[in-house]
Design a protein around this motif. Structure first.
Motif, PDB file in Angstrom:
ATOM      1  N   HIS A  20       0.771  -1.242  -0.016  1.00 44.35           N
ATOM      2  CA  HIS A  20       0.128   0.071  -0.145  1.00 44.35           C
ATOM      3  C   HIS A  20       0.878   1.260   0.027  1.00 44.35           C
ATOM      4  N   LYS A  21       2.001   1.227   0.613  1.00 43.18           N
ATOM      5  CA  LYS A  21       2.858   2.461   0.910  1.00 43.18           C
ATOM      6  C   LYS A  21       4.178   2.490   0.389  1.00 43.18           C
ATOM      7  N   GLY A  22       4.475   1.205  -0.565  1.00 40.77           N
ATOM      8  CA  GLY A  22       5.651   1.102  -0.988  1.00 40.77           C
ATOM      9  C   GLY A  22       6.086  -0.117  -1.863  1.00 40.77           C
ATOM     10  N   GLU A  23       7.442  -0.340  -2.033  1.00 42.42           N
ATOM     11  CA  GLU A  23       7.598  -1.500  -2.837  1.00 42.42           C
ATOM     12  C   GLU A  23       8.947  -1.587  -2.420  1.00 42.42           C
ATOM     13  N   VAL A  24       9.415  -3.095  -2.571  1.00 42.82           N
ATOM     14  CA  VAL A  24      10.917  -3.576  -2.466  1.00 42.82           C
ATOM     15  C   VAL A  24      11.246  -4.570  -3.651  1.00 42.82           C
ATOM     16  N   SER A  25      12.249  -4.154  -4.244  1.00 38.49           N
ATOM     17  CA  SER A  25      12.601  -5.285  -5.331  1.00 38.49           C
ATOM     18  C   SER A  25      14.153  -5.829  -4.803  1.00 38.49           C
ATOM     19  N   ILE A  26      14.205  -7.180  -4.924  1.00 31.89           N
ATOM     20  CA  ILE A  26      15.434  -7.830  -4.566  1.00 31.89           C
ATOM     21  C   ILE A  26      15.844  -8.539  -5.631  1.00 31.89           C
ATOM     22  N   ASP A  27      17.339  -8.336  -6.158  1.00 27.87           N
ATOM     23  CA  ASP A  27      17.817  -9.339  -7.185  1.00 27.87           C
ATOM     24  C   ASP A  27      19.223  -9.822  -6.664  1.00 27.87           C
ATOM     25  N   GLN A  28      19.042 -11.170  -6.125  1.00 27.20           N
ATOM     26  CA  GLN A  28      19.917 -11.703  -5.622  1.00 27.20           C
ATOM     27  C   GLN A  28      21.096 -12.003  -6.591  1.00 27.20           C
ATOM     28  N   ALA A  29      20.851 -12.179  -7.492  1.00 30.25           N
ATOM     29  CA  ALA A  29      21.996 -12.570  -8.609  1.00 30.25           C
ATOM     30  C   ALA A  29      22.975 -11.310  -8.696  1.00 30.25           C
ATOM     31  N   HIS A  30      22.524 -10.223  -8.545  1.00 32.24           N
ATOM     32  CA  HIS A  30      23.179  -9.059  -8.731  1.00 32.24           C
ATOM     33  C   HIS A  30      23.536  -8.412  -7.360  1.00 32.24           C
ATOM     34  N   ASP A  57       5.660   6.061  -0.810  1.00 29.79           N
ATOM     35  CA  ASP A  57       5.187   7.038  -1.256  1.00 29.79           C
ATOM     36  C   ASP A  57       5.712   8.355  -0.826  1.00 29.79           C
ATOM     37  N   GLU A  58       6.570   8.563   0.013  1.00 31.27           N
ATOM     38  CA  GLU A  58       7.171   9.715   0.444  1.00 31.27           C
ATOM     39  C   GLU A  58       8.111  10.208  -0.521  1.00 31.27           C
ATOM     40  N   LYS A  59       8.167  11.353  -0.659  1.00 37.16           N
ATOM     41  CA  LYS A  59       9.012  12.157  -1.773  1.00 37.16           C
ATOM     42  C   LYS A  59      10.750  11.780  -1.209  1.00 37.16           C
ATOM     43  N   GLY A  60      11.389  11.275  -2.287  1.00 34.13           N
ATOM     44  CA  GLY A  60      12.791  11.016  -1.891  1.00 34.13           C
ATOM     45  C   GLY A  60      13.065   9.778  -1.155  1.00 34.13           C
ATOM     46  N   SER A  61      12.168   8.611  -1.243  1.00 31.97           N
ATOM     47  CA  SER A  61      12.209   7.642  -0.291  1.00 31.97           C
ATOM     48  C   SER A  61      12.985   6.487  -1.125  1.00 31.97           C
ATOM     49  N   PHE A  62      13.057   6.692  -2.277  1.00 31.50           N
ATOM     50  CA  PHE A  62      13.701   5.788  -3.151  1.00 31.50           C
ATOM     51  C   PHE A  62      15.271   5.529  -3.060  1.00 31.50           C
ATOM     52  N   ALA A  63      15.616   4.039  -2.564  1.00 34.40           N
ATOM     53  CA  ALA A  63      16.950   3.770  -2.343  1.00 34.40           C
ATOM     54  C   ALA A  63      17.464   2.604  -3.110  1.00 34.40           C
ATOM     55  N   SER A  64      18.551   2.629  -3.568  1.00 33.02           N
ATOM     56  CA  SER A  64      19.280   1.339  -4.262  1.00 33.02           C
ATOM     57  C   SER A  64      20.327   1.025  -2.974  1.00 33.02           C
ATOM     58  N   VAL A  65      19.940  -0.017  -2.526  1.00 36.52           N
ATOM     59  CA  VAL A  65      20.746  -0.413  -1.350  1.00 36.52           C
ATOM     60  C   VAL A  65      21.266  -1.995  -1.588  1.00 36.52           C
ATOM     61  N   ASN A  66      22.547  -1.940  -0.779  1.00 35.39           N
ATOM     62  CA  ASN A  66      23.371  -3.472  -1.044  1.00 35.39           C
ATOM     63  C   ASN A  66      24.024  -3.533   0.600  1.00 35.39           C
ATOM     64  N   PRO A  67      23.227  -3.963   1.292  1.00 37.52           N
ATOM     65  CA  PRO A  67      23.720  -4.122   2.648  1.00 37.52           C
ATOM     66  C   PRO A  67      24.697  -5.209   2.821  1.00 37.52           C
ATOM     67  N   LEU A  68      24.948  -6.325   2.020  1.00 40.35           N
ATOM     68  CA  LEU A  68      25.876  -7.002   2.216  1.00 40.35           C
ATOM     69  C   LEU A  68      27.396  -6.889   1.793  1.00 40.35           C
ATOM     70  N   TYR A  69      27.310  -5.699   0.892  1.00 38.05           N
ATOM     71  CA  TYR A  69      28.491  -5.416   0.274  1.00 38.05           C
ATOM     72  C   TYR A  69      29.554  -4.450   1.296  1.00 38.05           C
ATOM     73  N   MET A  70      28.726  -3.590   1.818  1.00 41.97           N
ATOM     74  CA  MET A  70      29.513  -2.787   3.049  1.00 41.97           C
ATOM     75  C   MET A  70      28.634  -2.372   3.884  1.00 41.97           C
ATOM     76  N   LYS A  71      28.883  -2.648   5.075  1.00 48.08           N
ATOM     77  CA  LYS A  71      28.240  -1.794   6.314  1.00 48.08           C
ATOM     78  C   LYS A  71      28.820  -0.648   6.740  1.00 48.08           C
ATOM     79  N   TYR A  72      28.207   0.410   6.591  1.00 46.61           N
ATOM     80  CA  TYR A  72      28.438   1.582   6.995  1.00 46.61           C
ATOM     81  C   TYR A  72      28.031   2.124   8.325  1.00 46.61           C
ATOM     82  N   THR A  73      27.793   1.474   9.100  1.00 46.75           N
ATOM     83  CA  THR A  73      27.192   1.840  10.402  1.00 46.75           C
ATOM     84  C   THR A  73      28.243   1.016  11.454  1.00 46.75           C
ATOM     85  N   ARG A  74      28.346   1.646  12.759  1.00 44.14           N
ATOM     86  CA  ARG A  74      29.407   0.909  13.637  1.00 44.14           C
ATOM     87  C   ARG A  74      28.963  -0.457  14.048  1.00 44.14           C
TER      88      ARG A  74
END
Length: 124
Positions: free
Chosen positions: A69-79, A87-104
């Motif tokens: 209802h309020k968004g979507e998620v697309s996961i491509d394991q191969a890549h 729905d919020e403006k500017g909410s699109f993100a291309s994320v790859n959490p396993l490549y590099m962890k940027y938090t402590r």
């Protein structure tokens, strides 16, 4: 559970296995309607599994797509990545959490050394 299936349709494709003398489907697809037990909203899901595929850029095409209802998620394991949008403006993100962890990390120090991107460079 949170939902129950109220309709299931299954279809299959055949040909490759039969030519090999194997009595099996090559690809199976299910379309399922789900009833949310709390809200009584109805959702639809499509599941496909196949053991035959033509030559591609990767050995195994594994994907997941969720549209809500309020968004979507697309996961491509191969890549090795996924995108998320809401729905919020500017909410699109291309994320790859396993490549590099940027938090402590739990110890309060740089946690990126546990992602496969860092480990690839380290091993090289």
């Amino acid at each position: 559970g949170r939902a129950k299936p109220i309709s299931v349709l299954g279809v299959a494709a055949t040909g490759v296995a039969k030519k090999m003398g194997i009595p099996a489907e090559d690809t199976i697809t299910l379309t399922v309607q789900w009833l949310n037990l709390e809200s009584e909203n109805i959702g639809t899901a499509v599941y496909t599994a196949s053991w035959v595929a033509g030559r591609a850029d990767v050995h195994s095409q594994q994907r997941f797509f969720y549209m809500g209802h309020k968004g979507e998620v697309s996961i491509d394991q191969a890549h090795r990545g996924y995108t998320a949008a809401g729905d919020e403006k500017g909410s699109f993100a291309s994320v790859n959490p396993l490549y590099m962890k940027y938090t402590r990390g739990a110890d309060g120090h740089f946690g990126g050394r546990h992602g496969y991107g860092y480990r690839s460079f380290e091993a090289f």
